[in-house]
Each structure stands twice: as C-alpha cells, then as structure tokens.
Scaffold this motif. Structure first.
Motif, short mmCIF file in Angstrom:
data_model
loop_
_atom_site.label_atom_id
_atom_site.label_comp_id
_atom_site.label_asym_id
_atom_site.label_seq_id
_atom_site.Cartn_x
_atom_site.Cartn_y
_atom_site.Cartn_z
N CYS A 18 -24.46 14.16 3.63
CA CYS A 18 -23.91 15.69 3.30
C CYS A 18 -24.23 16.61 4.68
O CYS A 18 -23.53 17.32 5.03
CB CYS A 18 -24.68 16.33 2.14
SG CYS A 18 -23.84 15.91 0.59
N TRP A 59 -21.82 13.99 -3.91
CA TRP A 59 -20.83 12.79 -3.22
C TRP A 59 -19.46 13.41 -3.06
O TRP A 59 -18.69 13.39 -2.00
CB TRP A 59 -20.77 11.78 -4.15
CG TRP A 59 -22.07 10.95 -3.71
CD1 TRP A 59 -22.91 10.90 -4.82
CD2 TRP A 59 -22.22 10.05 -2.71
NE1 TRP A 59 -23.84 9.96 -4.26
CE2 TRP A 59 -23.64 9.39 -3.06
CE3 TRP A 59 -21.54 9.57 -1.78
CZ2 TRP A 59 -24.19 8.51 -2.28
CZ3 TRP A 59 -22.25 8.78 -0.71
CH2 TRP A 59 -23.53 8.19 -0.97
N SER A 60 -18.89 14.29 -4.23
CA SER A 60 -17.60 14.89 -4.18
C SER A 60 -17.29 15.79 -2.96
O SER A 60 -16.36 15.87 -2.24
CB SER A 60 -17.06 15.36 -5.30
OG SER A 60 -17.14 14.47 -6.41
N GLU A 70 -25.47 14.81 -9.01
CA GLU A 70 -25.19 13.69 -8.00
C GLU A 70 -23.47 13.30 -7.69
O GLU A 70 -23.32 13.19 -6.47
CB GLU A 70 -25.67 12.30 -8.66
CG GLU A 70 -25.69 11.18 -7.70
CD GLU A 70 -26.82 11.02 -6.67
OE1 GLU A 70 -26.35 10.42 -5.76
OE2 GLU A 70 -27.84 11.62 -6.98
N TYR A 126 -29.31 3.54 -3.74
CA TYR A 126 -29.75 5.06 -4.09
C TYR A 126 -31.23 5.13 -3.43
O TYR A 126 -31.43 6.31 -2.91
CB TYR A 126 -29.71 5.32 -5.33
CG TYR A 126 -28.46 5.73 -6.03
CD1 TYR A 126 -27.51 6.91 -5.47
CD2 TYR A 126 -27.91 5.08 -7.17
CE1 TYR A 126 -26.26 7.16 -5.82
CE2 TYR A 126 -26.65 5.43 -7.79
CZ TYR A 126 -25.89 6.48 -6.92
OH TYR A 126 -24.62 6.76 -7.48
N TYR A 149 -12.95 9.17 -6.55
CA TYR A 149 -13.93 9.77 -5.49
C TYR A 149 -13.45 8.93 -4.29
O TYR A 149 -12.94 9.54 -3.38
CB TYR A 149 -15.20 9.85 -5.73
CG TYR A 149 -16.05 9.69 -4.56
CD1 TYR A 149 -16.24 10.84 -3.71
CD2 TYR A 149 -16.79 8.50 -3.99
CE1 TYR A 149 -17.13 10.83 -2.55
CE2 TYR A 149 -17.33 8.71 -2.90
CZ TYR A 149 -17.41 9.41 -2.14
OH TYR A 149 -18.42 9.58 -0.95
N TRP A 150 -13.41 7.60 -4.64
CA TRP A 150 -13.02 6.80 -3.47
C TRP A 150 -11.76 6.64 -3.25
O TRP A 150 -11.35 6.30 -2.05
CB TRP A 150 -13.80 4.99 -3.73
CG TRP A 150 -15.10 5.08 -3.23
CD1 TRP A 150 -16.12 4.95 -4.13
CD2 TRP A 150 -15.77 5.06 -2.22
NE1 TRP A 150 -17.19 4.66 -3.46
CE2 TRP A 150 -16.86 4.93 -2.11
CE3 TRP A 150 -14.88 5.20 -0.77
CZ2 TRP A 150 -17.89 4.86 -0.88
CZ3 TRP A 150 -15.75 5.10 0.38
CH2 TRP A 150 -17.08 5.01 0.46
N THR A 182 -11.36 9.41 -0.90
CA THR A 182 -11.67 9.17 0.41
C THR A 182 -10.95 8.33 1.40
O THR A 182 -10.53 8.60 2.29
CB THR A 182 -13.11 8.55 0.35
OG1 THR A 182 -14.26 9.37 -0.40
CG2 THR A 182 -13.89 8.29 1.69
N LEU A 214 -27.31 10.12 -0.07
CA LEU A 214 -26.33 11.41 -0.29
C LEU A 214 -26.93 12.53 0.95
O LEU A 214 -26.03 13.07 1.46
CB LEU A 214 -26.32 11.93 -1.52
CG LEU A 214 -25.38 13.25 -1.81
CD1 LEU A 214 -23.99 13.02 -1.36
CD2 LEU A 214 -25.76 13.57 -3.20
N PRO A 244 -17.22 6.26 -9.82
CA PRO A 244 -16.57 6.88 -8.62
C PRO A 244 -15.17 6.53 -8.20
O PRO A 244 -14.82 6.57 -6.87
CB PRO A 244 -17.58 5.87 -7.59
CG PRO A 244 -17.59 4.63 -8.09
CD PRO A 244 -17.58 4.69 -9.60
N SER A 263 -17.26 14.28 0.68
CA SER A 263 -15.97 13.65 0.92
C SER A 263 -14.81 14.62 1.14
O SER A 263 -14.13 14.82 1.83
CB SER A 263 -15.58 12.75 -0.31
OG SER A 263 -14.50 11.84 0.44
#
Length: 737
Positions: A478, A437-438, A433, A287, A400-401, A404, A474, A397, A441
């Motif tokens: 973004c 990230w979501s 946070e 991070y 999320y991954w 992706t 991030l 995550p 993606s």
C-alpha cells in the motif's frame, strides 16, 4: 403506477389522496394515495373472492390456479369462479403460458399478501408445500413455502431446506444462506451434533461465497463449540475455514494462534483435512511475510495430497507451491513445479474448479510473475466465469486478482470497473483486509491509466487501512502504491518517504517477489525527480542486481528502464536509448503493454537527445498509439507532448474530443458516468449512494474523479459538461450520413 391508481380511485369516486402517511409494502414505501386506492379496490371484493386473491398472493407471481386454491383452502371450482371475478376487475391478468396468471403489478400482490392475517398465511404456506409435495415438486420449488411454515423439529422439512440450499449454493449463495439458516432453526435440539455441525459448515460456506465473512465466521465458531476436542476431519476443516475467515477479516494473530494449536495436536498428516490445514498454514505464513515457511507448508501439503486422489485439492497445492516458490525467490524451482501445476489445473472441469477456485487464482498469479501474461489472463477470466456461474463472484480474492491481471495487461477500463466493484463489496460490510488489498490494486490501476485523482484517493485510504491491521505484506504494498500515485502528482519527496517507511528502507526488502523490482524502478524515478543522482543510481543498481538473480523478463525490463533513466540524467543518451528500447521490447513480449509504452516514451526522449529525431518520433508515436488503445489518455498525452517538442504532429486513430463537447467524458468509467448523470439530475451524494447501492465514501471518490477527469471544480460544471456532450452526440446522430 401511482398515477394509474389515482385515476382508478377517481373513476370509483374515491378520495385517493386521503391518509397522512405512506404505507410500506415489501420494503417499498407506497404513497398514501396509492395505499388508499388499493384498499378501496380490495374492499369491494366478496369474501370468497378476497380469499382466492390472498391464496394467489401466497402461491406466487405468476401463479397456478390449483396452487392458489390449495393455499386458500378452497375447491378448485370455487377458486376458478373467483378468478374470473379477479380478471374482470383487472387485479390479476392472464399470461402467455396456459394455466398461469399474474398480478396487475407486484405491489398489488404485496398489498394483498401483507394484508392477509399472519396466522392464516402460515397455514396457506403449509397447504402450498403439501400440494407441491403431492405432485412431486423438487425441493427447490417447495422450500419457499416450507421455510415460512415448518414446525420446529420437523425432520422432513429440514431435509427439504437442506436439499434446496445445496442446489442453490453454487449459483445463489445468499438464498442458500437463508435456507440453511431456516433448516438450523427447524432442526430439533435432540438432533445429532454431526448433523448440526454439517449444516453450520454449509451455512458458513454459503455466507463466505456471498462475501459475508463475519456471519460465516460466527457459524464456524458455533460449529467448533459443538464438536468435541480432538483432530476429527470435521474439526480440522472447521479450524482451517475459521483461520481463512480470520485472515480475511484482518485478524492474523488470532488465525496464527488457532492454526498452531491445531498443528500441535495433529497426528495424521495424510488426509484431506490435514492437507487443507497445511494450505491454510501457508496462507498464514504469507500474511506473516515468511515466504520460506509458505513454501515449506505447501510442499508438505502437495506430498500429502498426491496419494489421496483428490484432483482439485492436489491442483490447489501444486499451484500454490509455484506461487510460494516465486515469493521465496526460487524462480528455477517454480519453473520446474509449474509443469505439474499446469497439468493438474487445466485438467479440472469447471465443476471441479469451483470446489477450489484458489487453484486457478494462484496459478494465474504465478503465470503473471513468470512473464506469461496471456496465460495468466486466460486462466483468470476462466476462473471469474466459473466463480460467477457458481455464485462465488464476491469471494475474495478471485475478482481482485482478475482486476489486477487486467490492468497489468493494459485492459485498464475493464480493470477499473471490476476493481471498483471489489472495493465497494469490501467497504460496505467493513472488511479491512479485503478493502486494503482492493484499494492498493485500484490505486495502481489508476496510476497506470494516468488517473492521478483516483490513484491518490485509493492509495491514501489503502495505506490508512493497512496501518491499522496486523503486520503483513499489505502495508509495504500500500505504501508503494501511494508512492506510485504521488510521483505524477509532483510530490516526489513524500513518495520517497512513504515508500521507504513502509517497504523496509532503500532496498525495499519488505516488498515480496518480483514486485520489488517494479518499485525499485519507481524509487529510481523519485530520486531523480529530487535531483538525488547518487541515490537514484544505487536504487537502479539494486533493481538490476535483483533482476539478474530472479532471471525473469519483466523485472529485467523494469531494471533496464531504471538504468536508462539514470543514464539519461547523467547525459549518456546512447546508453539510455539502448536500455529503454530493450526494456520496451521485453515488456511488449511479455504482454505488459502499458509498461512497454512508458519505456518507449523514455526511449523517445533519449533518442531525441542522441540526435536520432526520426526514430524518436517513431517510438513516441507507437507509445501514444498503445496508450490510447489501453485507455490511458493522460499517459498518451505525455507521449504526444514529447512528439510536440520534436515538431511532429501526433496521429490518432480516433477523433479527439472537443472541450466544448465534454472534455474527458470518454475517460469516464461506466460507474462514473452513472454518477455524473445523477449529478445532472441534481441528486445529493446520499441520494446517489442510495440509488446505486454504493457507500457515501465511494460516491465521494467518484465525484472527485469526475472533477479531475472533466477538468471542473463544481457539480454544476459536471452537469454542464455532461449536458453539452449529450447535445453534441444528439446533433451528430441527427446529422445526414
């Protein structure tokens, strides 16, 4: 149910519609007429029959007569006699299972239960719990009644609740959270600190698995307040958990301070708790964009984990080391480390994997960067299946991954559906946070599908979220995602501005790992769209140099595409065609289907300029077919327009949709179609949000996507398109043959 109750009231001669307002039963607002009708049904029951009915409502639905009798405090004979009367009045009904009965409707049970005196219900649950214990029922079956009746300080009740929560933790974390909370309420004040801390730790894990990070964080802090200062294993684990939660909540500075303080007092570096602390320290380094420290902490964690004999923990460290080495630019080391990580992770059973989902998630990410897309996909889907089976599907995550990896492999509709759910899960509790990230993606997935409206909306929101967080990777990602959405929206100047401002200047140094080459290729296209040929050449050269350094196939494909675009712009069609075809072949070999198709579109344009129209048409046709398979109609349209310029007619494997039958409806995701049908029903955004359990902002995004995909500008037009499509499908379905 409402009509049935009014009819029953009418047959009894009652005034079903009296009383001004509705009555809330178990959180459901019941119309006044229904409430009055139910009250009239219950009023005619004899006292014994009414008590038996109330006992049944406590026992469950369906219920056993013996348990209902125990709850009511009646003999079984009296209970069975009352049960016959309840059956005759159709308040309860028989089931297909012997000695099991059910209520006519769940609301009937709710009305009976909430109508019983509160203190009496307390005793009824206690009697049920005792009856179940006498027959040897498991803790999971008794916990519901114990939770509602246990006395403070009842150690036996604490054990029942703890055991039931543990059984539910993997598959029903919300239930486990409630039961652990009940156990903590019952636990006597004189209980040992270790026992309370153990319950708080388990509560935090359950809340985390359910995605409730704020409440999990509160439980961990409470546990840390109880434990004495020092470096006990329990305290180190709580510190590690606390820092992970703070990272997920966007509190990176707070997490870093907590971790470094714990590290300063660490003397025993070879213990499971110490390894877990090191793995959180590598996450903290990620991070902070300090990828060298991330690699170093993970190396230390792996060295410390190997002699401990903890396979899931060792696998987690090994998999994370591969990822850390890749992000640090050490591809050769990552390839060497990959063999050990693969052997460890694939040897884990599903039960072991459930203890450290990050092991599989990080290895899947590494497989992606190492150009092993099929392996990444297989491992990601297994991880998601284990997460769902163990109640951790909401835990970031993992989903999320998986989303992706799906979109990078060209499974665009499935990726969109999963990432939409991830965005919504992050938005409702307000976790910036995870939301950032979501959204990033989701924006990239929408760009890959050619869904510019969604890509822009998610990109804009993601960048806004990232700007309000502590520094980390991030923000540049973004900014890059928004730039990727802005280019097809004919805003190349703003795309360049956002990309350079967020990602560290012309060389995009703030973007980690192999992702950097992808966005240098994007920068190349943006510069060409602005007519800045020299700047585009520099961006392509930077991409090529970085791809040479990394030695990975997909970065090489992206660099080749950047060089091809510059060559075509300079009029060197032969070089452009050669490099674009090389890019397409490598991307296809890796499994990056969309990227391969986009390279083929560039190859088709270049071949056409070079005079090889037949081969140009073949490449464009293949690109259109691949993009159709992936579910990228807008991108497919670009390939077909190039075919049209060649005078070739595109061949589609599926019949194109007619505009008067609902243009674009096949491009809608499952969730978008749900929203569209509620628009047809004239629901407002607030009503749609309530019905689908979405946030109003998510509904707004879906409505905007509907306008874009259906080429309309109002809700009325959305309704017309959907209704026309439904009529057309009915007509086709009714046609002979």
């Amino acid at each position: 149910f409402y009509l049935e109750q009014l009819a029953r009231a009418s047959l009894r001669g009652g005034a079903g519609g009296r009383n001004a307002g509705g009555v809330s039963l178990s959180g459901v607002e019941v119309p006044a007429g229904v409430a009055a009708a139910l009250a009239e049904e219950f009023a005619v029951l004899a006292e014994t029959t009414r008590r038996a009915l109330e006992g049944a409502s406590v026992a469950g639905d369906p219920f056993e007569p013996e348990l209902a009798a125990a709850a009511a405090g009646m003999s079984e004979d009296d209970s069975l006699e009352a049960l016959d009367e309840l059956l005759r009045r159709d308040l309860v009904r028989i089931t297909d299972v012997p000695r099991r009965f059910r209520f006519r409707h769940p609301l009937v049970r709710a009305a009976v239960y909430h109508g019983a005196p509160g203190a009496w219900r307390l005793g009824a649950h206690e009697r049920c719990a005792a009856a179940l214990a006498a027959r040897g029922a498991p803790a999971a079956e008794r916990a519901h009644h114990v939770e509602r009746s246990a006395r403070h300080g009842d150690i036996a009740a604490v054990e029942v609740l703890r055991e039931a929560a543990g059984a539910a933790a993997q598959r029903a974390p919300v239930t486990a959270s409630r039961l652990y909370g009940a156990a903590l309420r019952v636990l006597p004040a004189t209980a040992p600190a270790a026992e309370r801390v153990g319950l708080l730790g388990a509560l935090a894990e359950a809340r985390s698995a359910a995605g409730d990070f704020d409440e999990a964080h509160a439980a961990v802090l409470e546990g840390l307040d109880i434990l004495p200062a020092g470096e006990s294993a329990s305290r180190l684990r709580l510190i590690a958990k606390c820092a992970v939660l703070e990272a997920l909540l966007g509190r990176h500075h707070q997490a870093h301070t907590r971790l470094t303080s714990a590290l300063d007092g660490l003397s025993d570096a070879v213990s499971p708790a110490a390894v877990e602390l090191m793995l959180v320290l590598q996450l903290d380094a990620f991070y902070r964009r300090d990828y060298a420290s991330m690699r170093d902490w993970t190396k230390r964690a792996l060295i410390a984990a190997r002699p401990l004999g903890d396979r899931p923990l060792t696998a987690s460290a090994a998999a994370t080391l591969v990822l850390a080495s890749l992000l640090a630019g050490e591809v050769g080391a990552a390839r060497t480390q990959h063999d050990e990580a693969t052997a460890l992770v694939y040897a884990l059973s599903d039960d072991e994997l459930a203890l450290h989902l990050d092991a599989a998630a990080n290895l899947a990410r590494a497989e992606l960067y190492l150009d092993r897309y099929d392996k990444a996909g297989e491992l990601a889907e297994r991880t998601l299946a284990v997460a769902r089976a163990t109640g951790q599907a909401e835990a970031f995550p993992v989903p999320y991954w998986v989303g992706t990896i799906r979109f990078m492999r060209g499974r665009l509709a499935e990726a969109a559906e999963l990432l939409d759910a991830v965005v919504e899960a992050a938005r409702l509790p307000g976790y910036p946070e995870v939301l950032g990230w979501s959204l990033m993606s989701r924006s990239l997935a929408a760009t890959a599908a050619g869904d510019t409206g969604t890509a822009l909306a998610c990109g804009e929101e993601g960048l806004e979220v990232a700007r309000n967080l502590d520094a980390g990777p991030l923000l540049p990602l973004c900014g890059a995602a928004l730039a990727a959405a802005l280019l097809p929206a004919d805003e190349p100047r703003r795309a360049v501005e956002e990309l350079l401002a967020s990602a560290g200047g012309e060389e995009l140094t703030q973007i980690p790992g192999p992702w950097r080459v992808n966005f240098l290729e994007l920068l190349t296209r943006c510069r060409l769209a602005l007519g800045s040929r020299d700047e585009a050449s520099r961006a392509a050269a930077c991409a090529e140099a970085l791809a040479d350094t990394l030695g990975l196939r997909l970065p090489r494909a992206m660099a080749d595409r950047a060089v091809a675009a510059v060559a075509l712009d300079r009029g060197d069609a032969a070089t452009a065609a050669s490099r674009a075809l090389a890019s397409a072949e490598v991307a296809d070999a890796v499994g990056a289907v969309v990227e391969g198709a986009l390279s083929r579109i560039l190859a088709g344009r270049s071949l056409s300029k070079a005079g090889d129209r037949a081969r140009a048409a073949a490449e464009l046709e293949r690109a259109a077919t691949d993009l159709e398979t992936c579910g990228a109609p807008a991108q497919r349209g670009a390939a077909e327009r190039e075919l049209g310029r060649l005078g070739a007619r595109p061949h589609r494997r599926t019949r194109p949709g007619r505009r008067d039958a609902g243009a674009g409806i096949d491009a809608l995701t499952g969730r978008e179609l749900e929203v569209a049908r509620l628009v047809v029903d004239r629901k407002t955004n607030a009503q749609i949000a309530a019905e689908l359990y979405l946030s109003p902002k998510t509904v707004e995004t879906h409505i905007r996507n509907l306008f874009h995909k259906l080429s309309v500008s109002s809700r009325v037009e959305v309704a017309r398109v959907i209704e026309r499509a439904d009529r057309e499908r009915e007509r086709i379905g009714a046609a002979p043959g």
